[in-house]
Design a protein around this motif. Sequence first.
Motif, PDB file in Angstrom:
ATOM      1  N   TYR A  31      -8.808  90.681  35.747  1.00 37.73           N
ATOM      2  CA  TYR A  31      -8.294  89.505  35.053  1.00 37.73           C
ATOM      3  C   TYR A  31      -9.231  88.989  33.963  1.00 37.73           C
ATOM      4  O   TYR A  31     -10.193  88.285  34.206  1.00 37.73           O
ATOM      5  N   GLU A  32      -8.864  89.372  32.763  1.00 35.61           N
ATOM      6  CA  GLU A  32      -9.557  88.883  31.575  1.00 35.61           C
ATOM      7  C   GLU A  32      -8.498  88.669  30.496  1.00 35.61           C
ATOM      8  O   GLU A  32      -8.324  89.491  29.603  1.00 35.61           O
ATOM      9  N   PRO A  33      -7.742  87.568  30.616  1.00 34.60           N
ATOM     10  CA  PRO A  33      -6.643  87.339  29.686  1.00 34.60           C
ATOM     11  C   PRO A  33      -7.139  87.195  28.247  1.00 34.60           C
ATOM     12  O   PRO A  33      -8.307  86.876  27.999  1.00 34.60           O
ATOM     13  N   ALA A  34      -6.229  87.444  27.316  1.00 30.18           N
ATOM     14  CA  ALA A  34      -6.548  87.274  25.904  1.00 30.18           C
ATOM     15  C   ALA A  34      -7.037  85.840  25.667  1.00 30.18           C
ATOM     16  O   ALA A  34      -6.625  84.898  26.356  1.00 30.18           O
ATOM     17  N   GLU A  35      -7.908  85.704  24.709  1.00 34.23           N
ATOM     18  CA  GLU A  35      -8.524  84.397  24.407  1.00 34.23           C
ATOM     19  C   GLU A  35      -7.489  83.284  24.252  1.00 34.23           C
ATOM     20  O   GLU A  35      -7.684  82.170  24.722  1.00 34.23           O
ATOM     21  N   ALA A  36      -6.376  83.608  23.618  1.00 31.48           N
ATOM     22  CA  ALA A  36      -5.338  82.592  23.374  1.00 31.48           C
ATOM     23  C   ALA A  36      -4.752  82.020  24.665  1.00 31.48           C
ATOM     24  O   ALA A  36      -4.200  80.920  24.656  1.00 31.48           O
TER      25      ALA A  36
END
Length: 161
Positions: A31-36
């Motif tokens: 789990y490393e979602p996009a910055e946005a």
Amino acid sequence: MATVEKALAWLESESEPAFLLVHIMEPHADYEPAEAFRGRFTSGLPTGLKLPLGELVGQLIAGKVVPSDEDKAFIRAAYDEEVLSADAAVGALVDGMRKAGRFDRATMAITSDHGEEFWDFGAYEHGHTTMTPVIQVPLILKAPEVVPGENATIVSLSALF
């Protein structure tokens, strides 16, 4: 998004007809979602966990670490942020195909490789059970001249191939 950008660049370089397979990895642990989307659901939750989860994922899968209810809520929220990332990537793919004038004539199948269990049946992640949260995944089909609608029939993804 880099995968979608590369896919659209390739599609632009190809003459019709073309076959394009785009594999978007989100949502997957660690789990490393996009910055946005980072913090959209996890921000402010009471936990000591940080993203990406890293080595903790293996410990959770093995049952070596039993998370608190607060940590479980954080992990579920992190997954949801990754779902948003995937949704945005599919949206960018569709927008790019529309911009290139290829969407209306395209046949598309959108699906997932598996679902996820968040301790619903006593465990975390996937690969250990065939319970509904793990094996029931969406299948979205779009093709020219097919009338949009919803069909709740259960099918095997192998029917696509």
